[in-house]
Write a protein that holds these residues in place. Structure first.
Motif, PDB file in Angstrom:
ATOM      1  N   PRO A 137    -115.182  71.319 -62.272  1.00 14.78           N
ATOM      2  CA  PRO A 137    -115.613  72.323 -63.237  1.00 14.78           C
ATOM      3  C   PRO A 137    -115.519  71.804 -64.671  1.00 14.78           C
ATOM      4  CG  PRO A 137    -113.380  72.785 -62.513  1.00 14.78           C
ATOM      5  CD  PRO A 137    -113.862  71.606 -61.696  1.00 14.78           C
ATOM      6  N   THR A 138    -116.226  72.464 -65.545  1.00 17.15           N
ATOM      7  CA  THR A 138    -116.168  72.180 -66.974  1.00 17.15           C
ATOM      8  C   THR A 138    -116.240  73.519 -67.698  1.00 17.15           C
ATOM      9  OG1 THR A 138    -117.089  70.802 -68.752  1.00 17.15           O
ATOM     10  CG2 THR A 138    -118.676  71.893 -67.296  1.00 17.15           C
ATOM     11  N   ASN A 139    -116.244  73.488 -69.007  1.00 18.72           N
ATOM     12  CA  ASN A 139    -116.306  74.724 -69.784  1.00 18.72           C
ATOM     13  C   ASN A 139    -117.735  75.275 -69.751  1.00 18.72           C
ATOM     14  OD1 ASN A 139    -116.091  76.815 -71.599  1.00 18.72           O
ATOM     15  ND2 ASN A 139    -115.512  75.541 -73.342  1.00 18.72           N
ATOM     16  N   ALA A 140    -117.907  76.416 -69.104  1.00 17.40           N
ATOM     17  CA  ALA A 140    -119.238  77.010 -68.971  1.00 17.40           C
ATOM     18  C   ALA A 140    -119.661  77.821 -70.193  1.00 17.40           C
ATOM     19  CB  ALA A 140    -119.281  77.909 -67.732  1.00 17.40           C
ATOM     20  N   ALA A 141    -118.735  78.083 -71.087  1.00 17.30           N
ATOM     21  CA  ALA A 141    -119.053  78.966 -72.222  1.00 17.30           C
ATOM     22  C   ALA A 141    -120.162  78.415 -73.135  1.00 17.30           C
ATOM     23  CB  ALA A 141    -117.800  79.272 -73.023  1.00 17.30           C
ATOM     24  N   PRO A 142    -120.125  77.147 -73.563  1.00 16.89           N
ATOM     25  CA  PRO A 142    -121.172  76.680 -74.480  1.00 16.89           C
ATOM     26  C   PRO A 142    -122.588  76.807 -73.904  1.00 16.89           C
ATOM     27  CG  PRO A 142    -119.328  75.148 -74.482  1.00 16.89           C
ATOM     28  CD  PRO A 142    -119.085  76.109 -73.357  1.00 16.89           C
ATOM     29  N   SER A 143    -122.769  76.453 -72.642  1.00 13.50           N
ATOM     30  CA  SER A 143    -124.102  76.573 -72.042  1.00 13.50           C
ATOM     31  C   SER A 143    -124.509  78.036 -71.906  1.00 13.50           C
ATOM     32  CB  SER A 143    -124.143  75.882 -70.674  1.00 13.50           C
ATOM     33  OG  SER A 143    -123.184  76.433 -69.788  1.00 13.50           O
ATOM     34  N   SER A 144    -123.553  78.887 -71.621  1.00 10.64           N
ATOM     35  CA  SER A 144    -123.841  80.321 -71.503  1.00 10.64           C
ATOM     36  C   SER A 144    -124.223  80.913 -72.857  1.00 10.64           C
ATOM     37  CB  SER A 144    -122.623  81.050 -70.923  1.00 10.64           C
ATOM     38  OG  SER A 144    -122.319  80.576 -69.633  1.00 10.64           O
ATOM     39  N   TYR A 145    -123.503  80.500 -73.906  1.00 10.02           N
ATOM     40  CA  TYR A 145    -123.843  80.971 -75.249  1.00 10.02           C
ATOM     41  C   TYR A 145    -125.259  80.524 -75.637  1.00 10.02           C
ATOM     42  CZ  TYR A 145    -118.744  81.606 -75.886  1.00 10.02           C
ATOM     43  OH  TYR A 145    -117.423  81.975 -75.774  1.00 10.02           O
ATOM     44  N   ALA A 146    -125.624  79.311 -75.253  1.00 14.65           N
ATOM     45  CA  ALA A 146    -126.964  78.804 -75.570  1.00 14.65           C
ATOM     46  C   ALA A 146    -128.036  79.619 -74.863  1.00 14.65           C
ATOM     47  CB  ALA A 146    -127.068  77.331 -75.191  1.00 14.65           C
ATOM     48  N   ILE A 147    -127.773  79.990 -73.620  1.00 10.72           N
ATOM     49  CA  ILE A 147    -128.729  80.829 -72.877  1.00 10.72           C
ATOM     50  C   ILE A 147    -128.878  82.180 -73.555  1.00 10.72           C
ATOM     51  CG2 ILE A 147    -129.023  82.110 -70.711  1.00 10.72           C
ATOM     52  CD1 ILE A 147    -127.786  79.597 -69.312  1.00 10.72           C
ATOM     53  N   ILE A 148    -127.767  82.754 -73.976  1.00 13.16           N
ATOM     54  CA  ILE A 148    -127.805  84.047 -74.671  1.00 13.16           C
ATOM     55  C   ILE A 148    -128.591  83.928 -75.980  1.00 13.16           C
ATOM     56  CG2 ILE A 148    -126.361  85.734 -75.887  1.00 13.16           C
ATOM     57  CD1 ILE A 148    -124.212  85.068 -73.618  1.00 13.16           C
ATOM     58  N   ALA A 149    -128.338  82.859 -76.733  1.00 16.53           N
ATOM     59  CA  ALA A 149    -129.056  82.640 -77.990  1.00 16.53           C
ATOM     60  C   ALA A 149    -130.548  82.444 -77.742  1.00 16.53           C
ATOM     61  CB  ALA A 149    -128.479  81.434 -78.731  1.00 16.53           C
TER      62      ALA A 149
ATOM     63  N   PRO B  68    -125.527  85.523 -68.167  1.00 13.12           N
ATOM     64  CA  PRO B  68    -124.501  84.570 -67.744  1.00 13.12           C
ATOM     65  C   PRO B  68    -123.113  85.171 -67.895  1.00 13.12           C
ATOM     66  CG  PRO B  68    -125.369  83.967 -69.903  1.00 13.12           C
ATOM     67  CD  PRO B  68    -126.222  85.092 -69.395  1.00 13.12           C
ATOM     68  N   LEU B  69    -122.235  84.806 -66.960  1.00 14.63           N
ATOM     69  CA  LEU B  69    -120.870  85.331 -67.011  1.00 14.63           C
ATOM     70  C   LEU B  69    -119.881  84.306 -66.463  1.00 14.63           C
ATOM     71  CD1 LEU B  69    -120.521  85.968 -63.805  1.00 14.63           C
ATOM     72  CD2 LEU B  69    -121.431  88.192 -64.382  1.00 14.63           C
ATOM     73  N   ASP B  70    -118.610  84.613 -66.640  1.00 17.60           N
ATOM     74  CA  ASP B  70    -117.523  83.769 -66.153  1.00 17.60           C
ATOM     75  C   ASP B  70    -117.241  84.157 -64.705  1.00 17.60           C
ATOM     76  OD1 ASP B  70    -115.079  82.614 -65.466  1.00 17.60           O
ATOM     77  OD2 ASP B  70    -114.176  82.948 -67.430  1.00 17.60           O
ATOM     78  N   VAL B  71    -117.739  83.363 -63.765  1.00 18.29           N
ATOM     79  CA  VAL B  71    -117.648  83.749 -62.359  1.00 18.29           C
ATOM     80  C   VAL B  71    -116.219  83.663 -61.834  1.00 18.29           C
ATOM     81  CG1 VAL B  71    -118.127  81.484 -61.316  1.00 18.29           C
ATOM     82  CG2 VAL B  71    -118.863  83.598 -60.149  1.00 18.29           C
ATOM     83  N   ILE B  72    -115.392  82.778 -62.364  1.00 14.92           N
ATOM     84  CA  ILE B  72    -113.999  82.706 -61.913  1.00 14.92           C
ATOM     85  C   ILE B  72    -113.248  83.969 -62.330  1.00 14.92           C
ATOM     86  CG2 ILE B  72    -111.836  81.426 -62.031  1.00 14.92           C
ATOM     87  CD1 ILE B  72    -114.085  80.038 -60.439  1.00 14.92           C
ATOM     88  N   ALA B  73    -113.492  84.434 -63.554  1.00 13.54           N
ATOM     89  CA  ALA B  73    -112.895  85.698 -63.986  1.00 13.54           C
ATOM     90  C   ALA B  73    -113.419  86.854 -63.130  1.00 13.54           C
ATOM     91  CB  ALA B  73    -113.201  85.951 -65.463  1.00 13.54           C
TER      92      ALA B  73
ATOM     93  N   GLY C  26    -136.201  80.924 -67.307  1.00 14.23           N
ATOM     94  CA  GLY C  26    -135.912  80.433 -65.968  1.00 14.23           C
ATOM     95  C   GLY C  26    -135.748  78.930 -65.942  1.00 14.23           C
ATOM     96  N   LYS C  27    -136.610  78.254 -66.667  1.00 15.78           N
ATOM     97  CA  LYS C  27    -136.528  76.793 -66.724  1.00 15.78           C
ATOM     98  C   LYS C  27    -135.242  76.356 -67.417  1.00 15.78           C
ATOM     99  CE  LYS C  27    -139.161  72.660 -67.925  1.00 15.78           C
ATOM    100  NZ  LYS C  27    -140.446  72.133 -68.444  1.00 15.78           N
ATOM    101  N   LEU C  28    -134.837  77.067 -68.458  1.00 13.28           N
ATOM    102  CA  LEU C  28    -133.600  76.724 -69.160  1.00 13.28           C
ATOM    103  C   LEU C  28    -132.402  76.827 -68.224  1.00 13.28           C
ATOM    104  CD1 LEU C  28    -131.929  76.036 -71.660  1.00 13.28           C
ATOM    105  CD2 LEU C  28    -131.976  78.476 -72.265  1.00 13.28           C
ATOM    106  N   VAL C  29    -132.306  77.946 -67.516  1.00 18.07           N
ATOM    107  CA  VAL C  29    -131.175  78.139 -66.605  1.00 18.07           C
ATOM    108  C   VAL C  29    -131.165  77.045 -65.545  1.00 18.07           C
ATOM    109  CG1 VAL C  29    -130.201  79.673 -64.861  1.00 18.07           C
ATOM    110  CG2 VAL C  29    -131.016  80.617 -67.033  1.00 18.07           C
ATOM    111  N   HIS C  30    -132.320  76.772 -64.960  1.00 15.22           N
ATOM    112  CA  HIS C  30    -132.373  75.766 -63.908  1.00 15.22           C
ATOM    113  C   HIS C  30    -132.071  74.367 -64.451  1.00 15.22           C
ATOM    114  CE1 HIS C  30    -133.254  73.918 -60.118  1.00 15.22           C
ATOM    115  NE2 HIS C  30    -134.129  73.130 -60.689  1.00 15.22           N
TER     116      HIS C  30
END
Length: 199
Positions: A86-98, A37-42, A108-112
């Motif tokens: 939009p909202t803050n994507a960082a918390p969900s991205s951190y959870a995916i990484i964890a 996961p990454l920051d797509v706007i950046a 795959g199910k988590l991301v979807h």
């Protein structure tokens, strides 16, 4: 056995529209996957892209039509203007990484599930309770939402830098270990054909 680096954003409607098709293709070919996961706007800002809100009206109107068409094509519930985007994507991205680091569930199910929460269920994926519910649904320990935040932040930032170095400029973006690159949910069939040796 092929390996695929999967760069995506938890706020991306096109990543949502990929559904489970990418995971189905990866499984078909016995490919391993690293979710990044990454920051797509950046990413847009660093690679010559323009955030959706700043695009010319012609592009905005086309995007609105195309997203609705693609959702119908794949029979997926879809809200063009979700309440929490939009909202803050960082918390969900951190959870995916964890979750990827911890293992034990279906990535795959988590991301979807996270993306479905945004684009079909009117949920705010910056909220802990939403993220924990998504983790649970995908078979992960929901407390992962509260752990590894420093590692998550570091990895999230590193994913962006790595993506730029590897030629990524949008989401979803798939890079096979032989450096063949595929951008967009509409290129999953081409990815399948490449892994089959046809492209």
């Amino acid at each position: 056995m092929p390996h695929i680096d999967y760069y995506f954003a938890t706020l991306s409607p096109y990543t949502y529209l990929a559904g489970h098709r990418f995971e189905d293709v990866a499984a078909k070919h016995g490919a391993t996957v690293t979710y990044k996961p990454l920051d797509v706007i950046a990413l847009f800002g660093r690679t010559g892209g323009t955030p959706p809100k700043d695009r010319h009206i012609n592009r905005i109107e086309y995007r609105a039509q195309e997203l609705v068409r693609q959702a119908k094509k794949y029979d997926m519930p879809f809200n063009l203007k979700p309440a929490h985007w939009p909202t803050n994507a960082a918390p969900s991205s951190y959870a995916i990484i964890a979750a990827q680091n911890a293992g034990g569930g279906d990535m795959g199910k988590l991301v979807h599930t996270i993306l479905r929460a945004v684009w079909a269920e009117e949920k705010d994926i910056a909220q802990d309770d939403v993220i924990k519910a998504c983790l649970s649904e995908a078979g992960f320990d929901p407390t992962l939402a509260d752990s590894g935040l420093l590692t998550g932040a570091e990895t999230y930032a590193a994913n962006l830098e790595e993506a730029i170095d590897k030629g990524v400029f949008g989401a979803p973006f798939y890079i096979v270990d032989n450096d063949q690159r595929f951008w967009g949910q509409d290129k999953i069939e081409d990815l399948d054909a490449h892994l089959s040796g046809k492209l």
